[in-house]
Design an enzyme around this catalytic site. Structure first.
Site, PDB file in Angstrom:
ATOM      1  N   SER A   1      -9.721   1.829   3.159  1.00  0.00           N
ATOM      2  CA  SER A   1      -8.810   2.469   2.417  1.00  0.00           C
ATOM      3  C   SER A   1      -7.882   1.543   1.491  1.00  0.00           C
ATOM      4  CB  SER A   1      -8.011   3.518   2.925  1.00  0.00           C
ATOM      5  OG  SER A   1      -7.123   3.067   3.801  1.00  0.00           O
TER       6      SER A   1
ATOM      7  N   SER B   1      -9.446  -0.689   7.461  1.00  0.00           N
ATOM      8  CA  SER B   1      -9.025  -0.510   6.073  1.00  0.00           C
ATOM      9  C   SER B   1      -8.535  -1.616   5.547  1.00  0.00           C
ATOM     10  CB  SER B   1      -8.118   0.513   5.951  1.00  0.00           C
ATOM     11  OG  SER B   1      -8.788   1.761   5.765  1.00  0.00           O
TER      12      SER B   1
ATOM     13  N   LYS C   1       0.888  -1.319  -0.039  1.00  0.00           N
ATOM     14  CA  LYS C   1      -0.039  -0.070   0.060  1.00  0.00           C
ATOM     15  C   LYS C   1       0.920   1.254   0.058  1.00  0.00           C
ATOM     16  CE  LYS C   1      -3.832   2.090   2.642  1.00  0.00           C
ATOM     17  NZ  LYS C   1      -4.775   1.967   3.968  1.00  0.00           N
TER      18      LYS C   1
HETATM   19  N1  GLN Z   1     -12.794   3.952   6.630  1.00  0.00           N
HETATM   20  C1  GLN Z   1     -12.376   4.452   7.788  1.00  0.00           C
HETATM   21  C2  GLN Z   1     -12.052   6.183   7.727  1.00  0.00           C
HETATM   22  O1  GLN Z   1     -12.250   6.679   6.430  1.00  0.00           O
HETATM   23  C3  GLN Z   1     -11.094   3.811   8.131  1.00  0.00           C
HETATM   24  C4  GLN Z   1      -9.873   3.969   7.117  1.00  0.00           C
HETATM   25  C5  GLN Z   1      -8.671   3.258   7.536  1.00  0.00           C
HETATM   26  O2  GLN Z   1      -8.805   2.172   8.304  1.00  0.00           O
HETATM   27  N2  GLN Z   1      -7.572   3.795   7.182  1.00  0.00           N
HETATM   28  O3  GLN Z   1     -11.328   6.589   8.415  1.00  0.00           O
END
Ligand code: GLN
Length: 485
Positions: A154, A178, A79
């Protein structure tokens, strides 16, 4: 050679060790598949072909010398919020376009030391803020099961890459779900370790008290092997834990007999897609058939999880992202005064979700509102953690859905941030409490979209996640289904 990409990490390892094929051949097969499928999936921000082939060559030398390290010569996708020395790292943000880090994240370095071959850097929501990759500053990744749908986020690029077999395994990060949410949407396995189990050094910060590095794989054993390699203390991260890392593959095979499994009564409420509820209930029955002792538990403060998470995460983000001012970090947009330079740099460099979060977080931390929002959220965070402490006095693991629904359509939730935030309802609690959790495939809805089962375990009990997940996986085989591409 393309059939090589159908192998799991464990199978590829056996082939490399026996000399059936070389790491260069395996890597080239993945690069060819990426070349063929990327126009459709768009999982990668950057395919690092030369780097990959050079690493594969040196892995082949080590293999020839009889080195049997488990990950040696195996490709991996990373990532793009994890730094890689001399290789552009952008967090899918325009503000970091062209940023070449001077060092490699510890988690990535450990994989390099183990002989893994990085195929490329994967797409994400900008600075890991989002649940669909639609907040990427560059493009949206597609779900391999239905390219009209999001892969989740994400870490959607890493999840889509593994689900479409453009990489056997991948690293992601998980601040509020995420790795688990995209794994559920893409029909693969992902583990979010305990906070502090894996070094955050080189993980570009979003919310430092919640961020963790996680692993994607096509099955439990592959995921466990990669976590094994990256877990452990790192002097470069003062929050990384000194605890021993058990041998996950040995622990994984211990079976479910006598394991006490908790099912939170709060998890099967209105709003859960009926097919998700049915698949998760069937999985719980399967655990019982396999010898687990299933009982109801309660996590009463779960209803406050989303509001708590979105106060704490945004507050930390607003302070972490202050460094992108065009002076310390960030592609500078020069204007005549310093103030205008800041404004132009941040105004043009950040996307709208990142700006929304900086504003929300700054508000929650501002002097008149600190007690009412940030401080209160910290107190509720402690209550959420105590819910888990109490539940884990009675049970060894907790089972439930990873997400309230299966993958949604691209564009479906972009106009409604709150709807988008609600897709994290089952995942944010593990980050708030600091415990570990894993998502694995447990079925499909009537449109053929994958459903994820989430397993939670107490602090540092990742081995228990693998043990539970492995027993279930062996009995059900959902993980062997792949999208047709
Ligand atoms: N979807 C969550 C957010 O937008 C988690 C994102 C993540 O875990 N990086 O904060």
């Amino acid at each position: 050679m393309t059939t090589l990409t159908a192998l799991s990490l464990t199978e590829a390892r056996a082939g490399l060790q026996k000399g059936d094929f070389t790491s260069v051949e395996l890597t080239q097969a993945y690069l060819d598949r990426i070349h063929a499928l990327e126009p459709k999936i768009q999982a990668f921000l950057n395919v690092t072909t030369d780097h990959a082939l050079a690493s594969a060559k040196s892995a082949d030398q080590r293999l020839q010398q009889g080195d049997t390290s488990p990950l040696l010569g195996i490709p991996v996708a990373i990532k793009d919020v994890l730094t890689t020395k001399d290789i552009e790292t952008t967090c899918a943000s325009k503000i970091l376009k062209g940023y070449i880090p001077p060092y490699t994240a510890t988690s990535v370095q450990k994989l390099f030391d183990a002989g893994m071959v990085m195929l490329g850097k994967t797409n994400t929501d900008e600075f890991a803020m989002g649940s669909s990759t639609e907040n990427s500053g560059y493009f949206t990744t597609r779900n391999p099961w239905d390219v009209e749908r999001v892969p989740g986020g994400s870490s959607g690029g890493s999840a889509a890459a593994v689900a479409s077999q453009m990489a056997p395994v991948a690293l992601g990060t998980d601040t509020g779900g995420s790795v688990r949410q995209p794994a559920a949407y893409c029909g693969i396995v992902a583990v979010k370790p305990t906070y502090g189990r894996v070094s955050r050094y080189g993980l570009i910060a979003f919310a430092s008290s919640l961020d963790s590095v996680g692993v994607f794989g096509q099955n439990i054993e592959d995921t466990a092997l990669v976590l094994q390699a990256i877990a452990g203390h790192d002097p470069c991260d003062s929050t990384s834990l000194l605890a021993e890392v058990p041998d996950y593959l040995t622990e994984m095979r211990k079976g479910l007999e006598g394991m006490r499994v908790g099912v939170p009564k709060e998890y099967f409420a209105d709003g859960l897609q009926p097919e998700v509820a049915a698949a998760v209930r069937a999985a719980i029955d399967q655990f019982e058939t396999l010898g687990a002792d299933v009982r109801e538990v309660s996590l009463p403060n779960s209803e406050h999880a989303i509001s708590t998470y979105y106060l704490i995460a945004t507050a930390e983000a607003s302070s972490n992202l202050a460094r992108y001012d065009g002076v310390r970090y960030g592609a500078r947009k020069n204007e005549s005064t310093l103030w205008d330079t800041y404004r132009a740099t941040r105004g043009q460099g950040f996307g709208s979700e990142v700006k929304r979060r900086i504003m929300l977080g700054t508000y929650a931390l501002s002097s008149g509102y600190y007690d009412a929002y940030y401080l209160k959220a910290q107190k509720v965070r402690t209550l959420i953690k105590s819910d888990f402490d109490r539940a884990f006095e009675e049970v060894d693991i907790i089972l439930g859905p990873t997400t309230p629904s299966t993958a949604f359509k691209i564009g479906e939730k972009t106009d409604d941030p709150l709807e988008m935030y609600l897709s994290d309802i089952f995942t944010v609690t593990a980050n708030l409490a600091g415990v570990c959790a894993l998502s694995l495939p447990c079925g499909f809805d009537n449109q053929g979209l994958p459903i994820g089962l989430q397993i939670h375990a107490p602090f540092l009990q990742e081995a228990r996640l693998f043990r539970a997940g492995y027993a279930y996986q062996q009995a059900t085989k959902w993980h062997q289904q792949h999208p047709t591409l």
